[in-house]
Design a protein around this motif. Structure first.
Motif, mmCIF file in Angstrom:
data_model
loop_
_atom_site.group_PDB
_atom_site.id
_atom_site.type_symbol
_atom_site.label_atom_id
_atom_site.label_comp_id
_atom_site.label_asym_id
_atom_site.label_seq_id
_atom_site.Cartn_x
_atom_site.Cartn_y
_atom_site.Cartn_z
ATOM 1 N N UNK A 1 9.128 -4.786 -19.971
ATOM 2 C CA UNK A 1 9.014 -3.432 -19.409
ATOM 3 C C UNK A 1 9.091 -3.395 -17.891
ATOM 4 N N UNK A 2 8.604 -4.449 -17.233
ATOM 5 C CA UNK A 2 8.586 -4.444 -15.771
ATOM 6 C C UNK A 2 9.976 -4.508 -15.168
ATOM 7 N N UNK A 3 10.956 -5.027 -15.912
ATOM 8 C CA UNK A 3 12.307 -5.189 -15.372
ATOM 9 C C UNK A 3 13.248 -4.068 -15.795
ATOM 10 N N UNK A 4 12.712 -3.005 -16.389
ATOM 11 C CA UNK A 4 13.549 -1.898 -16.829
ATOM 12 C C UNK A 4 12.971 -0.574 -16.335
ATOM 13 N N UNK A 5 13.872 0.365 -16.069
ATOM 14 C CA UNK A 5 13.446 1.710 -15.704
ATOM 15 C C UNK A 5 12.977 2.446 -16.958
ATOM 16 N N UNK A 6 12.432 3.634 -16.781
ATOM 17 C CA UNK A 6 11.939 4.401 -17.923
ATOM 18 C C UNK A 6 13.066 4.721 -18.890
ATOM 19 N N UNK A 7 14.216 5.134 -18.368
ATOM 20 C CA UNK A 7 15.349 5.476 -19.238
ATOM 21 C C UNK A 7 15.807 4.255 -20.020
ATOM 22 N N UNK A 8 15.946 3.122 -19.345
ATOM 23 C CA UNK A 8 16.371 1.893 -20.022
ATOM 24 C C UNK A 8 15.337 1.450 -21.051
ATOM 25 N N UNK A 9 14.055 1.596 -20.717
ATOM 26 C CA UNK A 9 13.004 1.166 -21.634
ATOM 27 C C UNK A 9 12.958 2.060 -22.868
ATOM 28 N N UNK B 1 4.190 -2.817 -5.395
ATOM 29 C CA UNK B 1 3.885 -2.008 -6.577
ATOM 30 C C UNK B 1 2.521 -2.365 -7.163
ATOM 31 N N UNK B 2 2.163 -3.634 -7.157
ATOM 32 C CA UNK B 2 0.904 -4.058 -7.782
ATOM 33 C C UNK B 2 -0.306 -3.678 -6.939
ATOM 34 N N UNK B 3 -0.194 -3.790 -5.621
ATOM 35 C CA UNK B 3 -1.376 -3.615 -4.768
ATOM 36 C C UNK B 3 -1.397 -2.272 -4.051
ATOM 37 N N UNK B 4 -0.469 -1.392 -4.350
ATOM 38 C CA UNK B 4 -0.493 -0.063 -3.735
ATOM 39 C C UNK B 4 -1.762 0.712 -4.083
ATOM 40 N N UNK B 5 -2.220 0.732 -5.344
ATOM 41 C CA UNK B 5 -3.493 1.420 -5.623
ATOM 42 C C UNK B 5 -4.684 0.799 -4.884
ATOM 43 N N UNK C 1 0.258 4.222 -14.014
ATOM 44 C CA UNK C 1 0.044 3.257 -12.932
ATOM 45 C C UNK C 1 0.179 3.873 -11.550
ATOM 46 N N UNK C 2 1.342 4.473 -11.212
ATOM 47 C CA UNK C 2 1.452 5.121 -9.892
ATOM 48 C C UNK C 2 0.465 6.262 -9.699
ATOM 49 N N UNK C 3 0.125 6.967 -10.785
ATOM 50 C CA UNK C 3 -0.789 8.103 -10.671
ATOM 51 C C UNK C 3 -2.217 7.663 -10.378
ATOM 52 N N UNK C 4 -2.506 6.378 -10.558
ATOM 53 C CA UNK C 4 -3.870 5.905 -10.296
ATOM 54 C C UNK C 4 -4.255 6.069 -8.830
ATOM 55 N N UNK C 5 -3.256 6.174 -7.939
ATOM 56 C CA UNK C 5 -3.571 6.400 -6.519
ATOM 57 C C UNK C 5 -4.326 7.712 -6.320
ATOM 58 N N UNK D 1 1.681 8.564 -4.948
ATOM 59 C CA UNK D 1 1.997 8.221 -6.335
ATOM 60 C C UNK D 1 3.432 8.552 -6.691
ATOM 61 N N UNK D 2 3.942 9.680 -6.216
ATOM 62 C CA UNK D 2 5.336 10.060 -6.501
ATOM 63 C C UNK D 2 6.303 9.080 -5.843
ATOM 64 N N UNK D 3 6.011 8.723 -4.585
ATOM 65 C CA UNK D 3 6.856 7.734 -3.896
ATOM 66 C C UNK D 3 6.787 6.390 -4.622
ATOM 67 N N UNK D 4 5.578 6.020 -5.072
ATOM 68 C CA UNK D 4 5.416 4.752 -5.793
ATOM 69 C C UNK D 4 6.223 4.744 -7.083
ATOM 70 N N UNK D 5 6.184 5.844 -7.837
ATOM 71 C CA UNK D 5 6.952 5.924 -9.079
ATOM 72 C C UNK D 5 8.448 5.779 -8.809
#
Length: 364
Positions: A249-257, A70-74, A284-288, A119-123
């Motif tokens: 935030x890193x340990x929760x999904x969007x809904x949980x957050x 996740x961190x180095x995909x972009x 973040x994922x969209x940065x690709x 980016x969609x796959x990354x998200x």
């Protein structure tokens, strides 16, 4: 003049496939190298716990690898784009495309669409895999790589706001209807002015709120302390507002957050860093998608002019400048210096404009 988004179906598939193959290869190489280096640094701590062995090392690899991806995909998208463009330029394929009347934006279009898919796959990967792996790895590291202790339902040092009043409990035990507060202090305020301080050893839920038995009340104006048989407070305040712990935030999904942010808002706690993290889960994922635009400077210009290497370096510099700006803005958002939306999206929008400006002024 061809004004369609894609120049041709054949060229689109050719360039998209070239980019995706290189992207997969670069990402795999980065993950293998970085995971090996990370494991070298952590293996001593993992094996230091009695009984840990190869199985625990492999468990760490399975939990840490999603974070590295996740961190180095972009970064992988940036390097893959540069490799693709340099290869096309060296083989004079870019020159051929431009000679056929294909614009610079049409040359970039296949890579942009492929990056959008990445980016969609990354998200999706972040939501379904990375958040769970991060939560598990954090709990394991907190236990010094030993058995993860069972959650006893004890949350220490909790503050909750009820209107103007502030409520402090040294510990909250249990969940839901079984929750109780230890060593409760209530700061009764009116318009910001302190009226009285109520203290009690324990509070339980009663009559839609909370009740302290054996409480004492200190009247600030009179300077006297009164003993109370019982004291009811926080009507309508649910147990969830007391049992909220620190949220990562890193340990929760969007809904949980989003749920955690709403609960913290109701409890009167600051949520700026969490909101910045929420927006960054999208940006973040969209940065690709930005990487083909920032690396496009390496696609154009004659390879035989000797400037191809310089162009590749400029493209890499633009990409890394984006990552530096993104981390800086997110840090400012965590400190409260930037609004959450600005902290997450300002670098993306800024470098989108920079990339478009460079492309239009130099190639279009």
């Amino acid at each position: 003049m061809n004004i369609s988004f894609f120049a041709s179906r054949t060229m689109t598939l050719y360039m998209a496939r070239m980019f995706l193959v290189r992207f997969a290869a670069v990402l795999a190489a980065l993950v293998i190298v970085l995971m090996a280096l990370d494991l070298l640094g952590e293996s001593g701590d993992i094996l230091a716990y009695p009984g840990n062995g190869d199985a625990q090392l492999w468990l760490y690899v399975t939990l840490r690898t999603p974070q590295i991806i996740a961190r180095f995909l972009p970064f992988a998208a940036l390097l893959a784009t540069l490799i693709t463009f340099v290869t096309l330029n060296q083989n004079s394929e870019i020159i051929s495309m431009k000679a056929a009347g294909i614009s610079a934006h049409q040359i970039l279009a296949p890579l942009v669409v492929a990056s959008l898919g990445v980016g969609i796959v990354s998200f999706t990967f972040n939501e379904r895999v990375v958040a769970r792996a991060t939560a598990t790895l954090t709990a394991w590291q907190d236990a010094d790589y030993g058995p993860i202790p069972r959650d006893r339902g004890i949350v220490p040092n909790i503050w909750v706001r009820d209107g103007d009043d502030l409520i402090h409990a040294t510990a909250v035990r249990g969940r839901g209807a079984q929750a109780r507060l230890d060593s409760v202090t209530i700061y009764d305020r009116d318009g910001g002015r302190l009226i009285s301080i109520i203290k009690g050893e324990r509070a339980v839920q009663a009559a839609g709120g909370w009740r302290i038995t054996g409480a004492s009340r200190f009247d600030v104006a009179k300077g006297v302390t009164l003993r109370l048989a019982g004291f009811d407070f926080a009507k309508g305040v649910t147990a969830d507002r007391f049992t909220l712990a620190n949220v990562d935030p890193a340990s929760k999904s969007i809904v949980q957050l989003r749920t955690a942010i709403a609960d913290l808002d109701a409890a009167g706690r600051p949520t700026g860093p969490l909101r910045a993290g929420l927006w960054h889960k999208l940006s973040g994922p969209l940065s690709a998608v930005l990487m083909p635009l920032l690396a496009a400077v390496a696609a154009f210009g004659l390879a035989r002019s000797g400037h191809l290497f310089i162009r590749a370096v400029i493209g890499m510099a633009l990409g890394f400048a984006y990552f530096v700006a993104d981390n800086f803005a997110l840090a400012m958002g965590n400190l409260g210096a930037y609004p959450p939306f600005l902290a997450a999206w300002a670098p993306f929008l800024l470098f989108l404009l920079i990339g478009e400006t460079v492309l239009i002024r130099t190639e279009e």
